[in-house]
Design a protein around this motif. Sequence first.
Motif, PDB file in Angstrom:
ATOM      1  N   ALA A 127      44.883  30.300  81.767  1.00 42.95           N
ATOM      2  CA  ALA A 127      45.250  30.848  82.863  1.00 42.95           C
ATOM      3  C   ALA A 127      46.702  30.453  83.380  1.00 42.95           C
ATOM      4  O   ALA A 127      47.534  31.050  83.799  1.00 42.95           O
ATOM      5  N   LEU A 128      46.829  29.012  82.940  1.00 41.74           N
ATOM      6  CA  LEU A 128      48.074  28.461  83.760  1.00 41.74           C
ATOM      7  C   LEU A 128      49.351  28.740  82.881  1.00 41.74           C
ATOM      8  O   LEU A 128      50.386  29.306  83.371  1.00 41.74           O
ATOM      9  N   PRO A 129      49.355  28.864  81.393  1.00 41.94           N
ATOM     10  CA  PRO A 129      50.295  29.455  80.680  1.00 41.94           C
ATOM     11  C   PRO A 129      50.369  30.933  80.816  1.00 41.94           C
ATOM     12  O   PRO A 129      51.695  31.512  81.118  1.00 41.94           O
ATOM     13  N   ALA A 130      49.541  31.668  81.337  1.00 38.78           N
ATOM     14  CA  ALA A 130      49.748  33.103  81.706  1.00 38.78           C
ATOM     15  C   ALA A 130      50.616  33.216  82.937  1.00 38.78           C
ATOM     16  O   ALA A 130      51.294  34.073  83.014  1.00 38.78           O
ATOM     17  N   ALA A 131      50.068  32.226  83.957  1.00 36.14           N
ATOM     18  CA  ALA A 131      50.940  32.437  85.133  1.00 36.14           C
ATOM     19  C   ALA A 131      52.354  31.761  85.111  1.00 36.14           C
ATOM     20  O   ALA A 131      53.222  32.545  85.469  1.00 36.14           O
ATOM     21  N   MET A 132      52.594  30.955  84.069  1.00 40.39           N
ATOM     22  CA  MET A 132      53.998  30.409  83.868  1.00 40.39           C
ATOM     23  C   MET A 132      54.992  31.479  83.103  1.00 40.39           C
ATOM     24  O   MET A 132      55.993  31.738  83.561  1.00 40.39           O
ATOM     25  N   ARG A 133      54.247  32.401  82.406  1.00 37.82           N
ATOM     26  CA  ARG A 133      54.479  33.497  81.711  1.00 37.82           C
ATOM     27  C   ARG A 133      55.410  34.627  82.803  1.00 37.82           C
ATOM     28  O   ARG A 133      56.656  35.165  82.845  1.00 37.82           O
ATOM     29  N   VAL A 134      54.472  34.709  83.746  1.00 34.92           N
ATOM     30  CA  VAL A 134      54.892  35.608  84.819  1.00 34.92           C
ATOM     31  C   VAL A 134      55.995  34.901  85.945  1.00 34.92           C
ATOM     32  O   VAL A 134      57.073  35.874  86.111  1.00 34.92           O
ATOM     33  N   LEU A 135      55.850  33.814  85.979  1.00 33.09           N
ATOM     34  CA  LEU A 135      56.937  33.220  86.945  1.00 33.09           C
ATOM     35  C   LEU A 135      58.343  33.202  86.277  1.00 33.09           C
ATOM     36  O   LEU A 135      59.387  33.250  86.799  1.00 33.09           O
ATOM     37  N   THR A 136      58.326  33.233  84.982  1.00 37.65           N
ATOM     38  CA  THR A 136      59.592  33.185  84.203  1.00 37.65           C
ATOM     39  C   THR A 136      60.040  34.370  83.507  1.00 37.65           C
ATOM     40  O   THR A 136      61.040  34.597  82.736  1.00 37.65           O
ATOM     41  N   ASP A 137      59.306  35.455  83.849  1.00 36.87           N
ATOM     42  CA  ASP A 137      59.594  37.019  83.300  1.00 36.87           C
ATOM     43  C   ASP A 137      60.476  37.768  84.270  1.00 36.87           C
ATOM     44  O   ASP A 137      60.023  38.246  85.435  1.00 36.87           O
ATOM     45  N   PRO A 138      61.826  37.927  83.971  1.00 38.27           N
ATOM     46  CA  PRO A 138      62.580  38.790  84.813  1.00 38.27           C
ATOM     47  C   PRO A 138      62.076  40.086  85.242  1.00 38.27           C
ATOM     48  O   PRO A 138      62.226  40.563  86.215  1.00 38.27           O
ATOM     49  N   VAL A 139      61.271  40.669  84.286  1.00 35.91           N
ATOM     50  CA  VAL A 139      60.787  42.105  84.362  1.00 35.91           C
ATOM     51  C   VAL A 139      59.685  42.144  85.447  1.00 35.91           C
ATOM     52  O   VAL A 139      59.401  42.866  86.310  1.00 35.91           O
ATOM     53  N   ASN A 140      58.811  41.262  85.086  1.00 37.64           N
ATOM     54  CA  ASN A 140      57.277  41.494  85.648  1.00 37.64           C
ATOM     55  C   ASN A 140      57.131  40.240  86.756  1.00 37.64           C
ATOM     56  O   ASN A 140      55.888  39.985  86.968  1.00 37.64           O
ATOM     57  N   THR A 141      58.164  39.511  87.351  1.00 34.20           N
ATOM     58  CA  THR A 141      57.643  38.082  88.164  1.00 34.20           C
ATOM     59  C   THR A 141      57.612  38.781  89.573  1.00 34.20           C
ATOM     60  O   THR A 141      57.472  40.049  89.980  1.00 34.20           O
ATOM     61  N   GLY A 142      56.925  37.748  90.175  1.00 36.58           N
ATOM     62  CA  GLY A 142      56.425  38.248  91.559  1.00 36.58           C
ATOM     63  C   GLY A 142      55.309  36.893  91.893  1.00 36.58           C
ATOM     64  O   GLY A 142      55.471  35.973  91.235  1.00 36.58           O
ATOM     65  N   ALA A 143      54.223  37.443  92.956  1.00 34.09           N
ATOM     66  CA  ALA A 143      53.305  36.157  93.167  1.00 34.09           C
ATOM     67  C   ALA A 143      52.374  36.077  92.037  1.00 34.09           C
ATOM     68  O   ALA A 143      51.919  37.073  91.515  1.00 34.09           O
ATOM     69  N   ALA A 144      52.048  34.919  91.387  1.00 34.36           N
ATOM     70  CA  ALA A 144      50.872  34.554  90.546  1.00 34.36           C
ATOM     71  C   ALA A 144      50.047  33.790  91.279  1.00 34.36           C
ATOM     72  O   ALA A 144      50.292  32.835  92.079  1.00 34.36           O
ATOM     73  N   VAL A 145      48.804  34.393  91.246  1.00 35.38           N
ATOM     74  CA  VAL A 145      47.783  33.506  92.011  1.00 35.38           C
ATOM     75  C   VAL A 145      46.688  33.351  90.959  1.00 35.38           C
ATOM     76  O   VAL A 145      46.029  33.927  90.537  1.00 35.38           O
ATOM     77  N   ILE A 146      46.355  32.053  91.536  1.00 35.58           N
ATOM     78  CA  ILE A 146      45.059  31.487  90.651  1.00 35.58           C
ATOM     79  C   ILE A 146      44.328  30.799  91.643  1.00 35.58           C
ATOM     80  O   ILE A 146      44.282  30.044  92.540  1.00 35.58           O
ATOM     81  N   SER A 147      43.045  31.662  92.088  1.00 36.36           N
ATOM     82  CA  SER A 147      42.164  31.313  92.855  1.00 36.36           C
ATOM     83  C   SER A 147      41.186  30.423  92.348  1.00 36.36           C
ATOM     84  O   SER A 147      40.675  30.410  91.237  1.00 36.36           O
ATOM     85  N   LEU A 148      40.921  29.281  93.458  1.00 40.10           N
ATOM     86  CA  LEU A 148      40.210  27.978  92.961  1.00 40.10           C
ATOM     87  C   LEU A 148      38.823  27.729  93.563  1.00 40.10           C
ATOM     88  O   LEU A 148      38.881  27.076  94.769  1.00 40.10           O
ATOM     89  N   PRO A 149      37.839  28.159  93.142  1.00 36.03           N
ATOM     90  CA  PRO A 149      36.525  27.576  93.861  1.00 36.03           C
ATOM     91  C   PRO A 149      36.577  26.404  94.341  1.00 36.03           C
ATOM     92  O   PRO A 149      36.884  25.584  93.423  1.00 36.03           O
ATOM     93  N   GLN A 150      36.256  25.921  95.663  1.00 35.05           N
ATOM     94  CA  GLN A 150      36.246  24.577  96.107  1.00 35.05           C
ATOM     95  C   GLN A 150      35.539  23.562  95.238  1.00 35.05           C
ATOM     96  O   GLN A 150      36.064  22.581  95.119  1.00 35.05           O
ATOM     97  N   ASP A 151      34.443  24.142  94.626  1.00 32.62           N
ATOM     98  CA  ASP A 151      33.500  23.023  93.909  1.00 32.62           C
ATOM     99  C   ASP A 151      34.405  22.937  92.518  1.00 32.62           C
ATOM    100  O   ASP A 151      34.288  21.769  92.159  1.00 32.62           O
ATOM    101  N   VAL A 152      34.742  23.903  91.866  1.00 29.37           N
ATOM    102  CA  VAL A 152      35.310  23.918  90.648  1.00 29.37           C
ATOM    103  C   VAL A 152      36.582  23.003  90.539  1.00 29.37           C
ATOM    104  O   VAL A 152      37.091  22.251  89.533  1.00 29.37           O
ATOM    105  N   GLN A 153      37.390  22.971  91.804  1.00 29.49           N
ATOM    106  CA  GLN A 153      38.605  22.151  91.784  1.00 29.49           C
ATOM    107  C   GLN A 153      38.320  20.393  91.396  1.00 29.49           C
ATOM    108  O   GLN A 153      38.867  19.844  90.995  1.00 29.49           O
ATOM    109  N   SER A 154      36.831  20.182  91.752  1.00 31.15           N
ATOM    110  CA  SER A 154      36.411  19.002  91.578  1.00 31.15           C
ATOM    111  C   SER A 154      35.533  18.503  90.246  1.00 31.15           C
ATOM    112  O   SER A 154      35.262  17.408  89.969  1.00 31.15           O
ATOM    113  N   HIS A 155      35.344  19.527  89.406  1.00 35.21           N
ATOM    114  CA  HIS A 155      34.529  19.906  88.332  1.00 35.21           C
ATOM    115  C   HIS A 155      35.513  19.190  87.106  1.00 35.21           C
ATOM    116  O   HIS A 155      36.830  19.404  87.296  1.00 35.21           O
ATOM    117  N   ALA A 156      35.097  18.133  86.334  1.00 29.00           N
ATOM    118  CA  ALA A 156      35.803  17.594  85.584  1.00 29.00           C
ATOM    119  C   ALA A 156      35.741  18.035  83.854  1.00 29.00           C
ATOM    120  O   ALA A 156      34.692  18.895  83.525  1.00 29.00           O
TER     121      ALA A 156
END
Length: 652
Positions: free
Chosen positions: A169-198
């Motif tokens: 997911a993170l590399p895919a978001a970075m590609r959108v952030l640095t793509d002049p053709v397809n850039t815009g908002a990149a959203v990574i939704s983070l369930p609150q429990d998963v944020q703390s999972h290791a």
Amino acid sequence: MTTPNATTRLTTAQALTLYLARQFSVADGQRRRLVPAMLGIFGHGNVAGLGQALDQLRDHLPFVQGRNEQNLVHVASAYAKASRRHATLAVTASIGPGALNMVTGAGLATVNRLPVLLLPGDAYATRRQGPVLQQLQHPVEADASVNDAFRPVCRFFDRITRPEQLLTALPAAMRVLTDPVNTGAAVISLPQDVQSHAHDFPAAFFEPRDWTIRRHLPDPVEVAAVADLVRSARQPVVIAGGGVLYSDATAALERLAGTVGLPVAETFAGKGAVQQAAWWQLGGIGLEGNPAANDLARDADLVLTVGSRLTDFATGSQSLFGNPDVRFASINIDPRDGDRLGAASIQGDARLTLEALADALAGHTAPAAWQARTREARARWAPVRAAALDADRPVDLAELRRTGSDVIPDTDAVLTQGQLIGLLQEHAEAGDTIIAAAGGPPGDLLKVWDATAGRHCHLEFGFSCMGYEIPAAIGVRLADPDPAHRVTSFLGDGTFLMAPTELVTAGAEAAAVTIVVPENRGYQVIHRLQMGTVGREFGNEFRYRPESLDLSGAGATPLSGDYLEVDLAQVAAGLGARSVRATTADEVRAALADTRDHPGPVVIVVPVVPHADLPAAGCWWDVAPAEVSEIDSVRQARAGYEKGLQTQRWYG
């Protein structure tokens, strides 16, 4: 280098934070942090996950505390715009309202092709706790949450239900952030429990990584085709959009225009694309452009757009280009924007394409008669503009009332908004940035602001979002920390009252930003539109209701009493800003001079004469008055509208 197969045990939030801290963009050989900081407000949906990670890793990724989640996305968008899309900021919000507050900001970023990374909290992935606080319970889609509202307004969306999903997911978001053709908002939704999972993440995942922002080479065949169109044109015009700025193509555009003799107009996003005050530099085009640019565009037989998607403001709702033989050409990296109006399109980077086009047109110049007409149009507009901006010329209210189309009310104002802009122009220096987004200010700046000689004009008008301007000033200041460069947001009192709270953030961060508020007692640009489409005012000025509101069905008096007594300067002072109220031209000059070096937020409130507008652009806009009405002024407006429809064309 990490040991092969080595792993690092981290929570999802810790891994995300560490990953972001080690991403870099590379553009024209310049390497910089891609996401150098995270903004946010903590709630139960992100404090134990991302909050903990940002605290633990604060030496890697700084955190900026905000006051409203939508505003923080605007900070990130403005930062990205001022950084020419080579860097952006991340924004975190808690589950529910906090996350949903970011949707408007996501829409603004995507519409304007600006990269932002949004990290909203989400409902528990494990579900054993549910339904949890602020969880949406959809009757059909059991996995839906309010975060699904981001899907239509972003360029990338993913929901992380397992920690290891970050690996893709993170590399895919970075590609959108640095793509002049397809850039815009990149959203990574983070369930609150998963944020703390290791998870045992590969250590190599956290090695520094470079993301190249590529320049797309134009096709020589397409360049040759557009060059032929320019050679055959007798009355060519160039329209410069935001793509010129993002591509750092100003010098290439100026070379083409200067050697070939092509008049250049600018869109809102392209304001400042031309830095030379040359004879061929026309300024703003369209509904809020200037009449010189629009007169030439109306007769152009070739319109070459560069880095623009040509919204209805630029085209006069497809009515501006009146030459029956007009043809269109475009330079754009996005084919969805490049083929607008049936244009012959060159798909490529603006700078490389303009350089190639200039080479292809070596030795060619536009007809002398068209160049002479361009000079004449500029010469006619120059004294009109100068008179409108002259703050030392007393305003003749009696004359305004006699010749204007609207009633000029009595207030304590002695300056018009145009004269205030003139004072700001007088004060502006190379390196300074002026910002506007909604209401009258962006249109007025497009029409009359001189954004040459290193003076930057940052207009957000793809979304025209009220509330953008104050957080945008923070974003621009973060992108340009040089204290010698003044960052000024120019916004109406309606916008100021909607969202002043990031003044507190500016104070906390010692962000030297200046907010100039022309106080005209209402949503006056919509009042102006209302007068043109309805013929009488209703619900746009800031007035008291003469009688108590009656909701019994017996009818209610409109908001037609005296103007509201609101002390904007006191509001600003209460939020921690250095606050000044200035009424006369000399008071405004003194306020600007005295506060230029102030190390924190400054708010200057200036009463301006309501309903005193800059000279008209002479351009139609498709806003339909009611087709049937018992009110004479509405019927008259409808007749004028239907006449305007006759100028509207389909170009392809």
